[in-house]
Every structure is written in structure tokens, then in C-alpha cells.
Design an enzyme around this catalytic site. Sequence first.
Site, mmCIF file in Angstrom:
data_model
loop_
_atom_site.group_PDB
_atom_site.id
_atom_site.type_symbol
_atom_site.label_atom_id
_atom_site.label_comp_id
_atom_site.label_asym_id
_atom_site.label_seq_id
_atom_site.Cartn_x
_atom_site.Cartn_y
_atom_site.Cartn_z
ATOM 1 N N TYR A 1 -15.136 -11.528 0.302
ATOM 2 C CA TYR A 1 -15.789 -10.235 0.037
ATOM 3 C C TYR A 1 -17.082 -10.413 -0.753
ATOM 4 O O TYR A 1 -18.081 -9.740 -0.503
ATOM 5 C CB TYR A 1 -14.839 -9.308 -0.738
ATOM 6 C CG TYR A 1 -13.724 -8.754 0.115
ATOM 7 C CD1 TYR A 1 -13.917 -7.620 0.895
ATOM 8 C CD2 TYR A 1 -12.477 -9.352 0.151
ATOM 9 C CE1 TYR A 1 -12.898 -7.105 1.687
ATOM 10 C CE2 TYR A 1 -11.450 -8.859 0.933
ATOM 11 C CZ TYR A 1 -11.667 -7.727 1.699
ATOM 12 O OH TYR A 1 -10.671 -7.228 2.483
ATOM 13 N N ARG B 1 0.825 -1.223 0.000
ATOM 14 C CA ARG B 1 0.000 0.000 0.000
ATOM 15 C C ARG B 1 0.856 1.269 0.000
ATOM 16 O O ARG B 1 0.483 2.270 0.617
ATOM 17 C CB ARG B 1 -0.935 0.039 1.215
ATOM 18 C CG ARG B 1 -1.978 -1.041 1.248
ATOM 19 C CD ARG B 1 -3.184 -0.587 0.451
ATOM 20 N NE ARG B 1 -4.138 -1.677 0.341
ATOM 21 C CZ ARG B 1 -5.237 -1.766 1.075
ATOM 22 N NH1 ARG B 1 -5.531 -0.838 1.929
ATOM 23 N NH2 ARG B 1 -6.044 -2.770 0.916
ATOM 24 N N ARG C 1 -3.256 6.604 1.400
ATOM 25 C CA ARG C 1 -3.724 7.819 2.080
ATOM 26 C C ARG C 1 -2.729 8.475 3.029
ATOM 27 O O ARG C 1 -2.941 9.613 3.443
ATOM 28 C CB ARG C 1 -5.029 7.515 2.830
ATOM 29 C CG ARG C 1 -6.244 7.570 1.936
ATOM 30 C CD ARG C 1 -7.492 7.241 2.695
ATOM 31 N NE ARG C 1 -7.407 5.877 3.193
ATOM 32 C CZ ARG C 1 -8.290 5.333 4.032
ATOM 33 N NH1 ARG C 1 -9.279 6.053 4.511
ATOM 34 N NH2 ARG C 1 -8.140 4.086 4.422
ATOM 35 N N ARG D 1 -6.754 11.678 -5.344
ATOM 36 C CA ARG D 1 -8.023 10.982 -5.112
ATOM 37 C C ARG D 1 -9.178 11.982 -5.087
ATOM 38 O O ARG D 1 -10.248 11.726 -5.634
ATOM 39 C CB ARG D 1 -7.953 10.223 -3.791
ATOM 40 C CG ARG D 1 -9.132 9.305 -3.537
ATOM 41 C CD ARG D 1 -8.972 8.709 -2.159
ATOM 42 N NE ARG D 1 -9.876 7.628 -1.869
ATOM 43 C CZ ARG D 1 -11.103 7.763 -1.393
ATOM 44 N NH1 ARG D 1 -11.609 8.955 -1.205
ATOM 45 N NH2 ARG D 1 -11.829 6.703 -1.116
ATOM 46 N N ASP E 1 -6.879 -2.581 -7.255
ATOM 47 C CA ASP E 1 -7.401 -3.246 -6.066
ATOM 48 C C ASP E 1 -7.689 -4.698 -6.400
ATOM 49 O O ASP E 1 -7.915 -5.037 -7.558
ATOM 50 C CB ASP E 1 -8.684 -2.558 -5.573
ATOM 51 C CG ASP E 1 -8.967 -2.923 -4.123
ATOM 52 O OD1 ASP E 1 -8.370 -2.293 -3.235
ATOM 53 O OD2 ASP E 1 -9.747 -3.863 -3.877
#
Length: 352
Positions: free
Chosen positions: A152, A25, A29, A38, A75
Site C-alpha cells: 500500500y 470484517r 458496511r 460511520r 485498520d
Amino acid sequence: MLSNSRFLRALRREPVDATPVWVMRQAGRYLPEYRATRERAGDFLTLCKTPELACEVTLQPLARFPLDAAIVFSDILTIPDAMGLGLSLVEGIGPRFAHPLRSAQDIRRLGIPDPEDDLGYVSNAIRLIKRELDDKVPLIGFCGSPWTLATYMIEGGSGHDFKLVKQMLYDEPALLHQLLDLLAKASSAYLKAQISAGADAVMIFDTWGGILSSNAYHSFSLPYIKHIVDEVDNTVPTIAFTKGGGLWLETIADIGCSALGLDWSTDVGEARQRVGNRVALQGNLDPAILRAKPAAIIEQATAILNSFGAHPGHIFNLGHGITPDIDPENVAILVDTVHTASAAILQSAKHG
Ligand code: 1CP
């Protein structure tokens, strides 16, 4: 030459001048420039699906830190999205599917997405990134493991107790195997397209393999990771990462992958003793250490390098993804420590 890069040499277990390092990652963020892009994209999925923007954020951490690899910004949930499950990212909650799989009929209806028609934005991002990288560092492509994707798709988002998917596992194993088989085929085609577009190595993220019993892991997760590794067939190196898979390193090393990703619960030196030198190892600093003071970061990163020792085949990374609250300055300290401390360890072994 790219094939002589530290990262690809370490994956082949060849000697390096310093241990290569990248961060799971690494585009995310914790970087203010990521948050700005973003914001410009409007939402996370638009960022993933716009190759120019995905390329921009992929390169952001490399402009700041001397990382040894880039990873395409995307992703693992792009495949279920392309299968029509309706992905969105809910602020403060995480990924959500509008149409989770709740019946045999839902599963039988699914098809394999075409990697160019349905997921072409990922290949296009890879082609763009490769052009921009100009062979300075290798580019990693990736996918989720079939089991992790299934959690998921069945839970409808991030699992907390994994009630629904485990119920299916025990009540309707054949149906779950049918879904996992489809996901393995879809993921293989997807990785092959990423490799054709220029990915220099691929990683399979089995984030939720560790929630399974040993029996269930060896029936419902590992064989499907092996299916993907077999299909990639050493066209590029493969990294298999099962979070919480420390008890199963020997059987994971047996599937024919080039490297194992380790979370922080395993000692990297002990892991190496267990699997020998048939695979490279990637990891495994506890991401929480990046919240500590510089002296602790230096001490803990050096301890991992010393535990692995002066053997070929180590790629330094965190044991899981970096979190949004980390000060980028601490990543700079980590990357510098890995390069300087490993160079000293490797040098002294050569002369000692
Ligand atoms: O801007 C944002 O808020 C989005 C947060 C985010 C980011 C930065 C998501 C949503 N995905 C990503 C990018 C991402 N995801 C990468 C980029 C490449 C990199 O720099 O490393 C990668 C490799 C992933 C892979 C991924 N997505 C995994 C496997 C790795 C892991 O961290 O365990 C998983 C489980 C996901 C699902 C997902 N997507 C996003 C989030 C927040 C999550 C995790 C949700 C959960 O905990 O269940």
C-alpha cells in the site's frame, strides 16, 4: 473465566463444547447500524480515531450474533498513516496515500511511530472495549504484515498489478528489506501496546503475501511476520493469515504462531494433515457463500466442520472479509450452524 472461552481454548488446541466462530470484517458496511455510526462520524478515519465510536461499532455485531470473539475496529493502514503518508479512504475506490514512497529518500526519512503518542487511539479503544465486554468474549488486536503494508505504501493505495512494489523487490531488494525491517519493528511495538491495553490474542493480516513467488514470499514476507511473532513471544496467542498462502502452510506453521488463518482455496482437513496439531487453524468459508440460500450456507459450513473433524484447534471464520452486500440474516444462520453442527460432531465423537 475468559481464558476458558471457546476461542482461547481452541487457540491453545484444547477441547471445546462447540467450535468458536467470528467473521473477518464483522463490524462493517453489511450492518445498517455500522453505516449509521460511520455517517455520524463523518468519515472512516474519524471513526477509527474516536475510541467511543470505534468501541460502538466493535460491539455492534456481538449484539446481533453470538460470536465467540470481538476484533477491535481499526485498520492495518494506521501505521503508515502514523508514519505521515496521509491516509484517506476514497468512496468506491479504497484507501489512498497522499505521500506514497517513491524513492530511497522517502524510505530513509521514515521513523517508528510511538504506539501511545501516535497510535494511542487504538489502545484507548481497546481499553474501552474491554471494559464494555466485561470478559464475555475475548478481544482480538491486529496489524498488517510488513509486506502487505509495503504494497500500500509503495503503490499509494490498493494494488491491482503491484507493479511498483515488485519492481522495487527485484531492482532494489536491500531498500525494500530496510522498509520491511522498519515496519516489522513498528508493528511489534504496536501489537505490544495493544496487548498491554488488553487484547487477548493478535492477528497478523498478510492479505497480499499470496501474490509473491515462493522464493520472494520466504524472503520478503514470512521472515517479517516471524519477527513480529517472536516479539509478541507468546504473551498472547498469535494468528498468522497469508491470503493465497495455501502452498506454504508448513513453513508458516514453523514460525511459532499459535494458529494459521486459511483462505477458502485450501481444504481445512488437508491443511490439518499437513501441519499436524502443532498449530490451530482458523477459517475458511468462501465469503461468496453468504450470498447463497440458507441451505447452501448450512451445507458448506457443515462440510468444513466435518472436514476438520472432532479434533481440538479449529476456529471457524470466513476465508476473507465479509462484503458490504451480505444480508446480516445469513450471518445469523452461519453462526448458528457452526455452533449446533460442531456441538453434534464433537458429541458424537465423544460417544462413538
Ligand atoms: O466504512 C468503510 O467503507 C470502510 C471499509 C473498511 C472497514 C470496515 C476499511 C477500509 N477498513 C475496515 C475495517 C477493518 N480493516 C478491520 C476491522 C475489524 C473487523 O471487523 O474485522 C480490519 C481487521 C481491517 C484490516 C484490513 N484493512 C486489511 C486486512 C484484512 C483484509 O480484509 O484483507 C486490509 C487489506 C485493509 C486495507 C483496507 N482498509 C479499508 C479497505 C476497504 C481496505 C482493503 C482495500 C483493498 O482491497 O486493497
